[in-house]
Design a protein around this motif. Structure first.
Motif, mmCIF file in Angstrom:
data_model
loop_
_atom_site.group_PDB
_atom_site.id
_atom_site.type_symbol
_atom_site.label_atom_id
_atom_site.label_comp_id
_atom_site.label_asym_id
_atom_site.label_seq_id
_atom_site.Cartn_x
_atom_site.Cartn_y
_atom_site.Cartn_z
ATOM 1 N N ALA A 51 0.870 -1.182 0.000
ATOM 2 C CA ALA A 51 0.000 0.000 0.000
ATOM 3 C C ALA A 51 0.901 1.224 0.000
ATOM 4 C CB ALA A 51 -0.949 -0.038 1.183
ATOM 5 N N ALA A 52 0.847 2.050 1.024
ATOM 6 C CA ALA A 52 1.707 3.239 1.075
ATOM 7 C C ALA A 52 2.828 3.088 2.091
ATOM 8 C CB ALA A 52 0.875 4.473 1.418
ATOM 9 N N LYS A 53 2.981 1.881 2.679
ATOM 10 C CA LYS A 53 3.980 1.682 3.715
ATOM 11 C C LYS A 53 5.251 1.075 3.128
ATOM 12 C CE LYS A 53 0.827 1.050 7.625
ATOM 13 N NZ LYS A 53 0.417 0.137 8.714
ATOM 14 N N PRO A 54 6.415 1.706 3.354
ATOM 15 C CA PRO A 54 7.665 1.102 2.904
ATOM 16 C C PRO A 54 8.089 -0.014 3.853
ATOM 17 C CG PRO A 54 8.121 3.178 3.997
ATOM 18 C CD PRO A 54 6.621 3.039 3.959
ATOM 19 N N GLY A 55 8.804 -0.971 3.333
ATOM 20 C CA GLY A 55 9.291 -2.083 4.139
ATOM 21 C C GLY A 55 10.248 -2.937 3.348
ATOM 22 N N THR A 56 10.480 -4.145 3.834
ATOM 23 C CA THR A 56 11.455 -5.051 3.217
ATOM 24 C C THR A 56 10.839 -6.434 3.049
ATOM 25 O OG1 THR A 56 13.272 -3.852 4.279
ATOM 26 C CG2 THR A 56 13.764 -6.027 3.393
ATOM 27 N N LEU A 57 11.037 -7.015 1.878
ATOM 28 C CA LEU A 57 10.709 -8.416 1.634
ATOM 29 C C LEU A 57 11.978 -9.236 1.846
ATOM 30 C CD1 LEU A 57 8.410 -8.413 -1.538
ATOM 31 C CD2 LEU A 57 7.794 -9.225 0.743
ATOM 32 N N TRP A 58 11.964 -10.088 2.863
ATOM 33 C CA TRP A 58 13.122 -10.929 3.186
ATOM 34 C C TRP A 58 12.892 -12.333 2.628
ATOM 35 C CZ3 TRP A 58 17.371 -8.702 5.011
ATOM 36 C CH2 TRP A 58 17.251 -7.486 5.695
ATOM 37 N N PHE A 59 13.890 -12.850 1.918
ATOM 38 C CA PHE A 59 13.778 -14.164 1.290
ATOM 39 C C PHE A 59 14.600 -15.174 2.095
ATOM 40 C CE2 PHE A 59 12.494 -11.288 -1.957
ATOM 41 C CZ PHE A 59 11.608 -11.976 -2.770
ATOM 42 N N PHE A 60 13.890 -16.146 2.677
ATOM 43 C CA PHE A 60 14.526 -17.232 3.408
ATOM 44 C C PHE A 60 14.392 -18.516 2.586
ATOM 45 C CE2 PHE A 60 13.128 -14.115 6.482
ATOM 46 C CZ PHE A 60 14.188 -14.028 7.367
ATOM 47 N N ASP A 61 15.091 -19.528 3.002
ATOM 48 C CA ASP A 61 14.993 -20.803 2.298
ATOM 49 C C ASP A 61 13.602 -21.409 2.464
ATOM 50 O OD1 ASP A 61 16.087 -22.956 0.782
ATOM 51 O OD2 ASP A 61 16.209 -24.135 2.617
ATOM 52 N N SER A 62 12.926 -21.076 3.576
ATOM 53 C CA SER A 62 11.622 -21.683 3.857
ATOM 54 C C SER A 62 10.447 -20.761 3.564
ATOM 55 C CB SER A 62 11.561 -22.102 5.336
ATOM 56 O OG SER A 62 11.836 -20.997 6.172
ATOM 57 N N GLY A 63 10.717 -19.525 3.107
ATOM 58 C CA GLY A 63 9.602 -18.642 2.804
ATOM 59 C C GLY A 63 10.028 -17.187 2.670
ATOM 60 N N ILE A 64 9.036 -16.291 2.654
ATOM 61 C CA ILE A 64 9.250 -14.858 2.453
ATOM 62 C C ILE A 64 8.596 -14.108 3.605
ATOM 63 C CG2 ILE A 64 8.868 -12.900 0.904
ATOM 64 C CD1 ILE A 64 8.591 -14.893 -1.387
ATOM 65 N N LEU A 65 9.336 -13.160 4.182
ATOM 66 C CA LEU A 65 8.845 -12.355 5.298
ATOM 67 C C LEU A 65 8.705 -10.907 4.865
ATOM 68 C CD1 LEU A 65 8.263 -11.902 8.394
ATOM 69 C CD2 LEU A 65 10.722 -11.467 8.620
ATOM 70 N N TRP A 66 7.539 -10.330 5.120
ATOM 71 C CA TRP A 66 7.373 -8.883 5.006
ATOM 72 C C TRP A 66 7.625 -8.331 6.401
ATOM 73 C CZ3 TRP A 66 7.422 -4.731 2.211
ATOM 74 C CH2 TRP A 66 6.796 -3.570 2.630
ATOM 75 N N GLY A 67 8.781 -7.705 6.595
ATOM 76 C CA GLY A 67 9.201 -7.366 7.938
ATOM 77 C C GLY A 67 9.459 -5.898 8.158
ATOM 78 N N GLU A 68 9.642 -5.578 9.437
ATOM 79 C CA GLU A 68 10.011 -4.252 9.934
ATOM 80 C C GLU A 68 8.844 -3.265 9.899
ATOM 81 O OE1 GLU A 68 13.413 -2.852 7.828
ATOM 82 O OE2 GLU A 68 14.406 -4.767 7.912
ATOM 83 N N SER A 69 7.870 -3.494 9.058
ATOM 84 C CA SER A 69 6.728 -2.585 8.953
ATOM 85 C C SER A 69 5.461 -3.353 9.326
ATOM 86 C CB SER A 69 6.610 -2.019 7.532
ATOM 87 O OG SER A 69 5.528 -1.125 7.419
ATOM 88 N N LYS A 70 4.779 -2.896 10.368
ATOM 89 C CA LYS A 70 3.574 -3.601 10.820
ATOM 90 C C LYS A 70 2.435 -3.429 9.821
ATOM 91 C CE LYS A 70 3.127 -1.557 14.789
ATOM 92 N NZ LYS A 70 2.586 -1.235 16.124
#
Length: 514
Positions: A271-290
């Motif tokens: 949406a309008a919130k910046p954040g980071t997509l983290w790529f792990f071997d077991s999945g993807i995390l949308w982190g740091e931004s609630k």
């Protein structure tokens, strides 16, 4: 009404047992009463007396939090049955306080990190203590429990380097579920726990370890020391496997040699919130931004689990598709038996990230749609956290370069041929020449057949050549490789071509007339 000069002692005297009144009566002099009241104020967060010197007031503010922690730790460890009964009575009567009651002395403390900047469940600096059953967030000054989270509610734990900060920094994310719960998060039922710590300590601080057989022990982290080992020690007490970002699992196309393990994530907008997509071997995390969210590899739909849309090649949108389990009523419906697909779009991703994202998805495509198993619990609490994401990053700071392999899968296309390859190619060439120098066919039909087969071979080779036009082998086909041209530039080029064509046609007409 004049205020008392000994408010703490007066408040205690009203509730002191009458059978023990002789203890209060022994403080007969005003000086003795004032001294005891000052000690109470120092132990329970009171203000420093105004008649104290400036140095004394500075020492009061500096050392009071540590004294309050010592009193709190002593109260927890030396709790009695009478204390438990009192806490039960308080819960039975009820209270309007918004903060949870966490006076259960059976929930023994294990490890404390002091003065940690926390984003969730509370947004302030707190002391974070891991107990046997809960994680408690305690106000460093008043020693009030701001929030208490049951460890059994935590399903995943992540440790990632914080992107976008001038100083090296670590962020810890704990999720109660992969998909954020509906409704507003509260301190007693948060959707996630998020807190961070500088990778290099900006000031000296002490961590506290508790043991049932001895007094608490402290460990000092000096100014300028790395804090990664402290975070590992803290998280090792949780019965949940730890996932750490690693540039050996995923490397951003925009990363540099100084990016370190920050290369395991990419910048994006939800949406309008910046954040980071983290790529792990077991999945993807949308982190740091609630709110944070995790897509396990097995939860991604087999078809178009990860897809990208790009209009210009400079930026793209990453769309993650998750299969949602059907509700109880929908399970009886055959059409909805397999569940709905929920897609989440992340925009403003650099177009160069499409290649590494496609490579990550291609390596795990066979796991899409298999369903996500819960993270494996650790064998026993108190041991070091299990790291599922390849090599450990212990000993490295947030900006140390990882030991990734700089070789590219495309390098095989540019390898120098070996002597064996040369011999094979020469033998095949000689066989082809023998066939070419053989007897010519006498029958014309055979010539036609050969011509027909040659034509078919030509068509097949043409199709193969078209199939071989892949982005990996043709850099100009990659997104962003071709420069964008404005409409004005295109019109100018068209006008130049038209002018040249008109002038050329006029010269031909003059030559024809002559």
């Amino acid at each position: 009404m004049m205020s008392s000069s000994t408010p703490y002692l007066d408040a205690l005297s009203k509730h002191f047992p009458a059978e023990c009144s002789s203890i209060i009566d022994s403080l007969s002099s005003e000086h003795a009463r004032s001294t005891v009241d000052t000690l109470f104020a120092f132990a329970f967060g009171g203000d420093c007396p105004t008649d104290m010197s400036a140095l004394g007031q500075l020492g009061w503010a500096r050392d009071q939090p540590a004294a309050m922690r010592a009193i709190q730790d002593l109260a927890v460890q030396k709790g009695t049955k009478r204390g438990r009964a009192a806490s039960t009575d308080e819960e039975g009567v009820g209270s309007n306080s918004k903060r949870p009651k966490t006076t259960d002395v059976d929930d023994r403390p294990i490890f404390t990190l002091p003065s940690i900047s926390t984003t969730s469940p509370v947004r302030k600096k707190v002391d974070i203590t891991i107990h046997e059953k809960t994680i408690r967030f305690i106000n460093p000054s008043s020693r009030v429990v701001e929030a208490s989270i049951s460890i059994s509610n935590i399903s995943r734990t992540f440790l990632v380097p914080t992107r976008g900060k001038a100083k090296q920094h670590w962020t810890v994310v704990m999720l109660s579920s992969d998909v954020p719960g509906k409704g507003r998060a509260t301190t007693s039922n948060p959707h996630q726990i998020i807190f961070g710590l500088d990778a290099i300590s900006a000031s000296k601080f002490d961590t506290t370890s508790y043991s049932s057989s001895s007094t608490p022990s402290t460990s000092t982290v000096a100014k300028g020391e790395e804090t990664l080992s402290v975070l590992h020690e803290f998280l090792a007490h949780l019965p949940i496997s730890l996932l750490e970002a690693s540039a050996t699992v995923f490397r951003s196309a925009c990363a540099t040699s100084k990016s370190g393990h920050c290369a395991a994530g990419i910048d994006a907008y939800f949406a309008a919130k910046p954040g980071t997509l983290w790529f792990f071997d077991s999945g993807i995390l949308w982190g740091e931004s609630k709110p944070c969210e995790f897509w396990a590899v097995g939860d991604l739909v087999p078809k178009d689990g990860i897809r990208m849309i790009s209009a210009t090649g400079r930026t793209c949108s990453v769309i993650l598709g998750r299969k949602i389990s059907p509700s109880g009523e929908e399970q009886n419906d055959k059409e909805n038996a397999e569940g709905d697909i929920l897609e989440t779009e992340f925009s403003m991703v650099d177009g160069r990230e499409q290649d590494p994202i496609n490579a990550w998805a291609r390596q795990r495509k066979h796991l899409f749609g298999k369903g996500s198993a819960p993270p494996p619990p650790k064998a026993a609490s108190g041991k070091k956290a299990t790291i599922e994401e390849g090599p450990s990053i212990g000993g490295n700071t947030a900006t140390n370069g990882p030991a990734w392999d700089d070789s590219d899968s495309d390098d095989e296309d540019y390898e120098i041929a070996s002597s064996e390859d040369i011999d094979n190619s020469s033998s095949s060439d000689s066989e082809a020449s023998d066939v070419g120098s053989g007897s010519q066919p006498d029958d014309g039909s055979e010539e036609e057949d050969n011509r027909g087969s040659d034509a078919n071979d030509g068509e097949e080779s043409g199709e193969e050549s078209e199939e071989e036009l892949q982005e990996a082998h043709h850099p100009l086909l990659r997104p962003g490789a071709m420069l964008r041209m404005s409409k004005a530039t295109i019109n100018a080029v068209v006008d130049m071509v038209n002018e040249d064509w008109i002038e050329g046609s006029e010269e031909e007409d003059e030559l024809d007339d002559s």
